[in-house]
Design a protein around this motif. Structure first.
Motif, PDB file in Angstrom:
ATOM      1  N   GLU A   1      -7.534  31.707 -24.489  1.00  0.00           N
ATOM      2  CA  GLU A   1      -5.984  31.844 -24.467  1.00  0.00           C
ATOM      3  C   GLU A   1      -5.428  32.712 -24.976  1.00  0.00           C
ATOM      4  O   GLU A   1      -4.455  33.743 -24.314  1.00  0.00           O
ATOM      5  N   ALA A   2      -5.845  33.311 -26.608  1.00  0.00           N
ATOM      6  CA  ALA A   2      -5.432  34.522 -27.096  1.00  0.00           C
ATOM      7  C   ALA A   2      -5.472  36.107 -26.089  1.00  0.00           C
ATOM      8  O   ALA A   2      -5.053  36.695 -26.000  1.00  0.00           O
ATOM      9  N   ALA A   3      -7.496  35.655 -24.851  1.00  0.00           N
ATOM     10  CA  ALA A   3      -7.714  37.087 -24.453  1.00  0.00           C
ATOM     11  C   ALA A   3      -6.872  37.347 -23.288  1.00  0.00           C
ATOM     12  O   ALA A   3      -6.382  38.089 -22.607  1.00  0.00           O
ATOM     13  N   PHE A   4      -6.411  36.036 -23.055  1.00  0.00           N
ATOM     14  CA  PHE A   4      -5.312  36.106 -21.420  1.00  0.00           C
ATOM     15  C   PHE A   4      -3.795  35.917 -21.774  1.00  0.00           C
ATOM     16  O   PHE A   4      -2.429  35.160 -21.313  1.00  0.00           O
ATOM     17  N   ALA A   5      -3.140  36.222 -22.902  1.00  0.00           N
ATOM     18  CA  ALA A   5      -2.094  35.948 -23.859  1.00  0.00           C
ATOM     19  C   ALA A   5      -1.016  36.349 -22.938  1.00  0.00           C
ATOM     20  O   ALA A   5       0.214  35.839 -23.065  1.00  0.00           O
ATOM     21  N   SER A   6      -1.373  37.615 -22.168  1.00  0.00           N
ATOM     22  CA  SER A   6      -0.371  37.926 -21.095  1.00  0.00           C
ATOM     23  C   SER A   6      -0.164  37.441 -19.896  1.00  0.00           C
ATOM     24  O   SER A   6       0.716  36.909 -19.029  1.00  0.00           O
ATOM     25  N   ALA A   7      -0.507  36.127 -19.797  1.00  0.00           N
ATOM     26  CA  ALA A   7      -0.643  35.354 -18.442  1.00  0.00           C
ATOM     27  C   ALA A   7      -0.607  33.321 -19.238  1.00  0.00           C
ATOM     28  O   ALA A   7      -0.479  33.404 -20.229  1.00  0.00           O
ATOM     29  N   ALA A   8       0.065  32.641 -18.171  1.00  0.00           N
ATOM     30  CA  ALA A   8       0.816  31.474 -18.813  1.00  0.00           C
ATOM     31  C   ALA A   8      -0.190  30.394 -19.132  1.00  0.00           C
ATOM     32  O   ALA A   8      -0.674  30.059 -17.649  1.00  0.00           O
ATOM     33  N   LEU A   9      -0.496  29.582 -19.912  1.00  0.00           N
ATOM     34  CA  LEU A   9      -2.406  28.955 -19.550  1.00  0.00           C
ATOM     35  C   LEU A   9      -1.085  27.744 -19.081  1.00  0.00           C
ATOM     36  O   LEU A   9      -0.250  26.749 -19.419  1.00  0.00           O
ATOM     37  N   ALA A  10      -1.762  27.428 -17.686  1.00  0.00           N
ATOM     38  CA  ALA A  10      -0.820  26.212 -16.719  1.00  0.00           C
ATOM     39  C   ALA A  10      -1.699  24.864 -16.338  1.00  0.00           C
ATOM     40  O   ALA A  10      -1.101  23.785 -16.015  1.00  0.00           O
ATOM     41  N   ARG A  11      -3.083  24.670 -16.551  1.00  0.00           N
ATOM     42  CA  ARG A  11      -3.472  23.360 -16.738  1.00  0.00           C
ATOM     43  C   ARG A  11      -4.580  23.618 -17.239  1.00  0.00           C
ATOM     44  O   ARG A  11      -5.787  24.690 -17.530  1.00  0.00           O
ATOM     45  N   THR A  12      -5.444  22.403 -17.528  1.00  0.00           N
ATOM     46  CA  THR A  12      -6.829  22.695 -18.425  1.00  0.00           C
ATOM     47  C   THR A  12      -7.273  21.411 -17.757  1.00  0.00           C
ATOM     48  O   THR A  12      -6.933  20.602 -17.842  1.00  0.00           O
ATOM     49  N   ARG A  13      -8.557  21.117 -17.667  1.00  0.00           N
ATOM     50  CA  ARG A  13      -9.701  20.021 -17.404  1.00  0.00           C
ATOM     51  C   ARG A  13     -11.000  19.929 -17.987  1.00  0.00           C
ATOM     52  O   ARG A  13     -11.248  21.025 -18.252  1.00  0.00           O
ATOM     53  N   ARG A  14     -10.915  19.198 -18.709  1.00  0.00           N
ATOM     54  CA  ARG A  14     -12.437  18.817 -19.619  1.00  0.00           C
ATOM     55  C   ARG A  14     -13.471  17.435 -19.078  1.00  0.00           C
ATOM     56  O   ARG A  14     -12.931  16.221 -18.639  1.00  0.00           O
ATOM     57  N   ARG A  15     -14.550  18.124 -19.793  1.00  0.00           N
ATOM     58  CA  ARG A  15     -15.422  17.349 -19.222  1.00  0.00           C
ATOM     59  C   ARG A  15     -16.588  17.026 -20.593  1.00  0.00           C
ATOM     60  O   ARG A  15     -17.280  18.685 -20.315  1.00  0.00           O
ATOM     61  N   ASN A  16     -17.149  16.695 -21.017  1.00  0.00           N
ATOM     62  CA  ASN A  16     -18.524  16.744 -22.084  1.00  0.00           C
ATOM     63  C   ASN A  16     -18.343  17.876 -22.593  1.00  0.00           C
ATOM     64  O   ASN A  16     -19.482  18.389 -23.037  1.00  0.00           O
ATOM     65  N   GLY A  17     -17.206  17.895 -23.484  1.00  0.00           N
ATOM     66  CA  GLY A  17     -17.079  19.329 -24.374  1.00  0.00           C
ATOM     67  C   GLY A  17     -16.746  20.837 -23.586  1.00  0.00           C
ATOM     68  O   GLY A  17     -16.534  21.670 -24.270  1.00  0.00           O
ATOM     69  N   TRP A  18     -16.584  20.627 -22.331  1.00  0.00           N
ATOM     70  CA  TRP A  18     -16.471  21.291 -21.808  1.00  0.00           C
ATOM     71  C   TRP A  18     -15.081  21.540 -20.937  1.00  0.00           C
ATOM     72  O   TRP A  18     -14.748  20.973 -20.515  1.00  0.00           O
ATOM     73  N   THR A  19     -14.563  22.880 -21.350  1.00  0.00           N
ATOM     74  CA  THR A  19     -13.184  23.647 -21.035  1.00  0.00           C
ATOM     75  C   THR A  19     -13.125  24.035 -19.537  1.00  0.00           C
ATOM     76  O   THR A  19     -13.353  24.852 -19.413  1.00  0.00           O
ATOM     77  N   CYS A  20     -12.393  23.924 -18.396  1.00  0.00           N
ATOM     78  CA  CYS A  20     -11.488  24.681 -17.749  1.00  0.00           C
ATOM     79  C   CYS A  20     -10.160  24.856 -17.628  1.00  0.00           C
ATOM     80  O   CYS A  20      -9.454  23.964 -17.721  1.00  0.00           O
ATOM     81  N   ALA A  21      -9.919  25.792 -17.784  1.00  0.00           N
ATOM     82  CA  ALA A  21      -8.396  26.685 -18.099  1.00  0.00           C
ATOM     83  C   ALA A  21      -8.226  27.449 -17.174  1.00  0.00           C
ATOM     84  O   ALA A  21      -8.245  28.193 -16.399  1.00  0.00           O
ATOM     85  N   VAL A  22      -6.699  27.138 -16.156  1.00  0.00           N
ATOM     86  CA  VAL A  22      -6.323  27.982 -15.584  1.00  0.00           C
ATOM     87  C   VAL A  22      -4.952  28.997 -15.971  1.00  0.00           C
ATOM     88  O   VAL A  22      -4.200  28.158 -16.499  1.00  0.00           O
ATOM     89  N   PHE A  23      -4.698  30.205 -15.859  1.00  0.00           N
ATOM     90  CA  PHE A  23      -3.349  30.567 -16.116  1.00  0.00           C
ATOM     91  C   PHE A  23      -3.030  31.277 -14.921  1.00  0.00           C
ATOM     92  O   PHE A  23      -3.447  31.892 -14.383  1.00  0.00           O
ATOM     93  N   THR A  24      -1.749  31.424 -15.098  1.00  0.00           N
ATOM     94  CA  THR A  24      -0.376  32.145 -14.013  1.00  0.00           C
ATOM     95  C   THR A  24      -0.459  32.988 -14.396  1.00  0.00           C
ATOM     96  O   THR A  24       0.195  33.459 -15.982  1.00  0.00           O
ATOM     97  N   THR A  25       0.595  34.342 -14.040  1.00  0.00           N
ATOM     98  CA  THR A  25       1.138  35.129 -14.011  1.00  0.00           C
ATOM     99  C   THR A  25       1.992  34.990 -13.543  1.00  0.00           C
ATOM    100  O   THR A  25       2.462  35.075 -12.109  1.00  0.00           O
TER     101      THR A  25
END
Ligand code: SAH
Length: 276
Positions: A252-276
Motif C-alpha cells: 500500500e505504501a509503494a502505491f500510495a499515489s493510488a487508492a486501495l479499493a478492495r482486498t480479497r484474502r485466502r490462506n494468508g495470501w492477499t489480492c489488493a486492487v488499487f485505483t487512480t
C-alpha cells in the motif's frame, strides 16, 4: 524431485526409527540428496528412499548414511513422473472459470482456461492466481476491463482470463523467456489474442492501461511500483497479489499515489486492487 536433466541417480533405502525421521532427512538434504521419499516401515521404523547423483556417492557419503540406520542400495523405481503429475492434475473451477489441463478434453464453456503446466508459473492452483482471477471477474461485472496489462504473466493465465472477460487489447509481459514462450503457446491453445512481450517491468511499455494485473512478490511490487504507476491513467485499476497478508501495508505504501479499493484474502495470501 529436483533432478538435473538426465543426471544419473542412485537410490538408497535407509531404515530409521520413526522418531529420527526429521533429523535423518535433514542430514540427507545436507549431504545433497536429490529427493527423499518417506514410507512407513515395520516395528516403529520409517523407510527413507533417498536419491543421490552418481557423482555424489562417495565412500564418505555411504559411511555417513550408515550412521543414520540400516542402508541398502536399491534400484531406482521406474516412475513416470510426468504421468504421475498428470494423474493428480484435473480440471477445476476457480470463480466462474474452468481451468482445464491440455491432456483433458476442454468443455465448450465460455470461460475455459486451458493450461499446460510446465516451467512457467500460473496454473490457477496457487492462491494468488485464484484470487486475481476472482477479483478480475468481480471488476469485469462492474466495468469494462479495456486495455489490459498482465505484468509477470507466467503462463499468461490472467491475460487469457481478461480476454475471456472482454478485455482488449491485452499485453502479457514477463522477464523470463520461457514465460513469453508459454504465453504465446497458451494464447494459441486458448484462441485468445494476447500480445506477449519480454521485458523487465513496465518500463519498456508505452501508453496507459485501464486494467493492470501484477501477481508478483512484495519486494518486486515495491521495486516495480513507480513504473507500474506510470502506466496508469485516471480511472485505471491495478490488481496486485503474490504477497502475504502482513505485507499489505508495504505494498500500500509503494502505491500510495493510488487508492486501495478492495482486498480479497485466502490462506494468508492477499489480492489488493488499487485505483487512480
Ligand atoms: N501471472 C501468473 C504468474 C505469476 S508468477 C499468475 O498469476 O499465476 C510471477 C511472474 O513474474 C514470473 O513468471 C516471473 O518470471 C515474472 N517476473 C519476475 N520479475 C519480473 C520483472 N522484473 N518483469 C517482468 N516479469 C517479472
Amino acid at each position: 524431485m529436483n533432478t538435473g536433466a538426465d543426471e544419473p541417480l542412485l537410490a538408497f533405502r535407509i531404515t530409521v526409527p520413526a522418531g529420527a525421521e526429521d533429523d535423518a532427512c535433514a542430514v540427507l538434504w545436507d549431504r545433497g540428496t536429490r529427493g527423499v521419499q518417506v514410507d512407513p516401515g515395520a516395528g516403529g521404523t520409517v523407510v527413507l528412499l533417498a536419491y543421490f547423483s552418481e557423482a555424489a556417492v562417495t565412500p564418505d557419503l555411504t559411511s555417513d548414511l550408515g550412521l543414520l540406520g540400516t542402508v541398502e542400495p536399491t534400484a531406482i523405481p521406474d516412475v513416470d513422473w510426468v504421468a504421475r503429475f498428470r494423474e493428480s492434475f484435473h480440471a477445476f473451477d476457480v470463480g466462474g472459470f474452468r481451468v482445464v489441463p491440455v491432456w483433458e478434453p476442454a468443455p465448450r464453456h465460455a470461460r475455459t482456461l486451458v493450461v499446460d503446466p510446465g516451467r512457467a508459473f500460473g496454473t490457477g492452483t496457487h492462491e494468488s492466481t485464484a484470487l486475481c482471477l476472482e477479483t478480475l471477474e468481480e471488476i469485469a461485472r462492474e466495468q469494462a476491463l479495456g486495455r489490459t496489462l498482465d505484468l509477470g504473466a507466467g503462463t499468461g493465465i490472467l491475460a487469457i482470463a481478461a480476454v475471456r472477460l472482454g478485455a482488449a487489447p491485452v499485453v502479457a509481459l514477463d522477464i523470463d523467456p520461457e514465460s513469453t514462450q508459454a504465453v504465446v503457446e497458451h494464447a494459441r491453445r486458448n484462441d485468445a489474442p494476447v500480445h506477449a512481450v519480454r521485458g523487465d517491468g513496465a518500463r519498456a511499455l508505452r501508453g496507459l492501461f485501464d486494467t493492470l494485473l501484477a501477481n508478483l512478490t512484495c519486494p518486486l511490487l515495491c521495486e516495480q511500483a513507480a513504473t507500474i504507476r506510470e502506466r496508469m491513467g485516471t480511472g485505471s485499476r491495478l490488481v496486485t497479489s503474490g504477497f502475504l497478508d502482513e505485507d499489505l501495508p508495504e505494498v500500500e505504501a509503494a502505491f500510495a499515489s493510488a487508492a486501495l479499493a478492495r482486498t480479497r484474502r485466502r490462506n494468508g495470501w492477499t489480492c489488493a486492487v488499487f485505483t487512480t
